[in-house]
Design a protein around this motif. Sequence first.
Motif, PDB file in Angstrom:
ATOM      1  N   THR A  91      13.461  36.536 -13.943  1.00 13.23           N
ATOM      2  CA  THR A  91      13.366  35.136 -13.520  1.00 13.23           C
ATOM      3  C   THR A  91      12.188  34.453 -14.207  1.00 13.23           C
ATOM      4  O   THR A  91      11.053  34.949 -14.155  1.00 13.23           O
ATOM      5  CB  THR A  91      13.190  35.047 -11.996  1.00 13.23           C
ATOM      6  OG1 THR A  91      14.350  35.594 -11.351  1.00 13.23           O
ATOM      7  CG2 THR A  91      13.011  33.602 -11.551  1.00 13.23           C
ATOM      8  N   SER A  94      11.837  29.358 -10.401  1.00 12.44           N
ATOM      9  CA  SER A  94      12.887  29.072  -9.418  1.00 12.44           C
ATOM     10  C   SER A  94      12.742  27.658  -8.882  1.00 12.44           C
ATOM     11  O   SER A  94      11.622  27.176  -8.668  1.00 12.44           O
ATOM     12  CB  SER A  94      12.825  30.064  -8.241  1.00 12.44           C
ATOM     13  OG  SER A  94      13.071  31.384  -8.668  1.00 12.44           O
ATOM     14  N   ASN A  97      14.653  27.862  -4.616  1.00 14.73           N
ATOM     15  CA  ASN A  97      14.852  29.299  -4.459  1.00 14.73           C
ATOM     16  C   ASN A  97      16.015  29.838  -5.296  1.00 14.73           C
ATOM     17  O   ASN A  97      16.493  30.944  -5.043  1.00 14.73           O
ATOM     18  CB  ASN A  97      15.056  29.674  -2.985  1.00 14.73           C
ATOM     19  CG  ASN A  97      14.448  31.027  -2.655  1.00 14.73           C
ATOM     20  OD1 ASN A  97      13.458  31.439  -3.286  1.00 14.73           O
ATOM     21  ND2 ASN A  97      15.025  31.728  -1.692  1.00 14.73           N
ATOM     22  N   LYS A  98      16.453  29.082  -6.271  1.00 13.81           N
ATOM     23  CA  LYS A  98      17.493  29.538  -7.199  1.00 13.81           C
ATOM     24  C   LYS A  98      16.835  29.825  -8.549  1.00 13.81           C
ATOM     25  O   LYS A  98      16.175  28.956  -9.117  1.00 13.81           O
ATOM     26  CB  LYS A  98      18.584  28.486  -7.352  1.00 13.81           C
ATOM     27  CG  LYS A  98      19.352  28.213  -6.062  1.00 13.81           C
ATOM     28  CD  LYS A  98      20.397  27.130  -6.276  1.00 13.81           C
ATOM     29  CE  LYS A  98      21.167  26.840  -4.993  1.00 13.81           C
ATOM     30  NZ  LYS A  98      22.169  25.759  -5.151  1.00 13.81           N
ATOM     31  N   GLN A 155      25.907  37.248 -10.225  1.00 15.30           N
ATOM     32  CA  GLN A 155      25.392  36.332  -9.198  1.00 15.30           C
ATOM     33  C   GLN A 155      25.151  37.062  -7.883  1.00 15.30           C
ATOM     34  O   GLN A 155      24.166  36.790  -7.183  1.00 15.30           O
ATOM     35  CB  GLN A 155      26.366  35.164  -9.003  1.00 15.30           C
ATOM     36  CG  GLN A 155      26.396  34.205 -10.186  1.00 15.30           C
ATOM     37  CD  GLN A 155      27.502  33.172 -10.079  1.00 15.30           C
ATOM     38  OE1 GLN A 155      28.563  33.435  -9.486  1.00 15.30           O
ATOM     39  NE2 GLN A 155      27.274  32.003 -10.650  1.00 15.30           N
ATOM     40  N   LEU A 160      22.878  35.112  -5.292  1.00 12.98           N
ATOM     41  CA  LEU A 160      23.370  33.741  -5.377  1.00 12.98           C
ATOM     42  C   LEU A 160      24.810  33.650  -4.880  1.00 12.98           C
ATOM     43  O   LEU A 160      25.503  34.677  -4.728  1.00 12.98           O
ATOM     44  CB  LEU A 160      23.303  33.255  -6.834  1.00 12.98           C
ATOM     45  CG  LEU A 160      21.916  33.229  -7.487  1.00 12.98           C
ATOM     46  CD1 LEU A 160      22.043  32.891  -8.969  1.00 12.98           C
ATOM     47  CD2 LEU A 160      21.010  32.222  -6.780  1.00 12.98           C
ATOM     48  N   ASP A 161      25.271  32.434  -4.661  1.00 13.10           N
ATOM     49  CA  ASP A 161      26.681  32.230  -4.334  1.00 13.10           C
ATOM     50  C   ASP A 161      27.529  32.694  -5.510  1.00 13.10           C
ATOM     51  O   ASP A 161      27.233  32.390  -6.676  1.00 13.10           O
ATOM     52  CB  ASP A 161      26.957  30.753  -4.054  1.00 13.10           C
ATOM     53  CG  ASP A 161      26.244  30.263  -2.800  1.00 13.10           C
ATOM     54  OD1 ASP A 161      25.925  31.104  -1.939  1.00 13.10           O
ATOM     55  OD2 ASP A 161      26.004  29.031  -2.695  1.00 13.10           O
ATOM     56  N   GLU A 162      28.617  33.412  -5.186  1.00 11.75           N
ATOM     57  CA  GLU A 162      29.461  33.990  -6.237  1.00 11.75           C
ATOM     58  C   GLU A 162      30.521  32.983  -6.660  1.00 11.75           C
ATOM     59  O   GLU A 162      31.677  33.041  -6.240  1.00 11.75           O
ATOM     60  CB  GLU A 162      30.086  35.282  -5.723  1.00 11.75           C
ATOM     61  CG  GLU A 162      29.037  36.329  -5.331  1.00 11.75           C
ATOM     62  CD  GLU A 162      29.625  37.464  -4.505  1.00 11.75           C
ATOM     63  OE1 GLU A 162      30.804  37.808  -4.720  1.00 11.75           O
ATOM     64  OE2 GLU A 162      28.908  37.985  -3.628  1.00 11.75           O
ATOM     65  N   SER A 170      20.485  27.198 -14.866  1.00 12.81           N
ATOM     66  CA  SER A 170      20.378  28.522 -14.245  1.00 12.81           C
ATOM     67  C   SER A 170      19.983  29.609 -15.241  1.00 12.81           C
ATOM     68  O   SER A 170      19.626  30.716 -14.837  1.00 12.81           O
ATOM     69  CB  SER A 170      21.690  28.903 -13.554  1.00 12.81           C
ATOM     70  OG  SER A 170      22.737  29.014 -14.504  1.00 12.81           O
TER      71      SER A 170
END
Length: 350
Positions: A91, A94, A97-98, A155, A160-162, A170
């Motif tokens: 990372t 962020s 928080n993404k 993801q 994260l959302d898939e 991102s």
Amino acid sequence: MRRALTAVVVLAAGGAASAFLVNRGDTSQAADQAAVALPVNTTKVTQQTLKDTETADGELGFGTTSAAVNRAAGTITAVPDSGQELKRGETVYSVDNKPTTLLYGALPAYRRLLDGSEGQDVLQLEQNLSAMGYTGFTVDDEYTDATAEAVEEWQEDLGLDETGVVELGSVLFAPGHIRVDSVAAQEGSPLGPNQNVLTYTGTTKAVTVQLDAADQRLAKPKSKVDITLPDGKVVPGRVEKVSTVIIPAESQDKDPETKVEVIVAVDDQKAVAAWGLASVDVTFTASERKNVLTVPVAALVALREGGFGLEVTDGTASSYLPVKTGLFANGQVEVSGAGIKAGTVVGIPK
């Protein structure tokens, strides 16, 4: 008839040299007397490699600095430390928080990627997914259902959302490992689109040189240079990148400056490991002539009928021979002509 020996100034390759203007065809008594007069100062024609070099100031650091720009509004929830090194899959920072994840590739991220997308950025993404251990898709420039499934797995691992969609912002594509140079954003602060979050460089040491536009001839891509470190040690380098930069004017009454920025790669990283940011000297070789005959520029004689010559002597008599000149460098000049060879003794006019 009398022949006058007239001193002239010869300008060559940016340097000045003294020479005599003579008429080789004069047969007067004065000319005969001058012909038998031997030169007081002499030198020998030598065979060597002649280099036209120039030294410029450089800064040892980590090369070109790039900026990581936020692509979506939000709150900064994590940033790295200055000097921190990051690798593929880690990372960078962020927002809400993404994570924005570091991936390798020459083409910057410029759009969201999803099923049906095609192009170089898709290929970069799939190469990175494969390198990180994700499978089930063909590594090419087409984003397919199989690619989306691999992205969903990635993801999930990131928490994260898939969605199977790689949103703009991102990922950060960089040529390789990066080193965080400076951080502009602070954790907890709001950030809008297109604002700088941080700057980064590569992780290998390099030298940056800014040349005047008139000296661009020195900056030949892949050409070799010598780097003199602060302790006097000389290490080899090579020109890796050349670009034109505009230096803003310091005040309204001055014009911006155009510079040629040269990034010099250092192959021996151990040799520069002890130095952080340091001022160094970089010696460029603009031209090189191997195994040529040379004399000091001061030995050249300007002939009245045109061109240059050398006063050749065997210790008992002397005569003038015409020569063709080549590269001028470091007070020496490349010469060639009938009767001129290595070891030939020539006069140097007073």
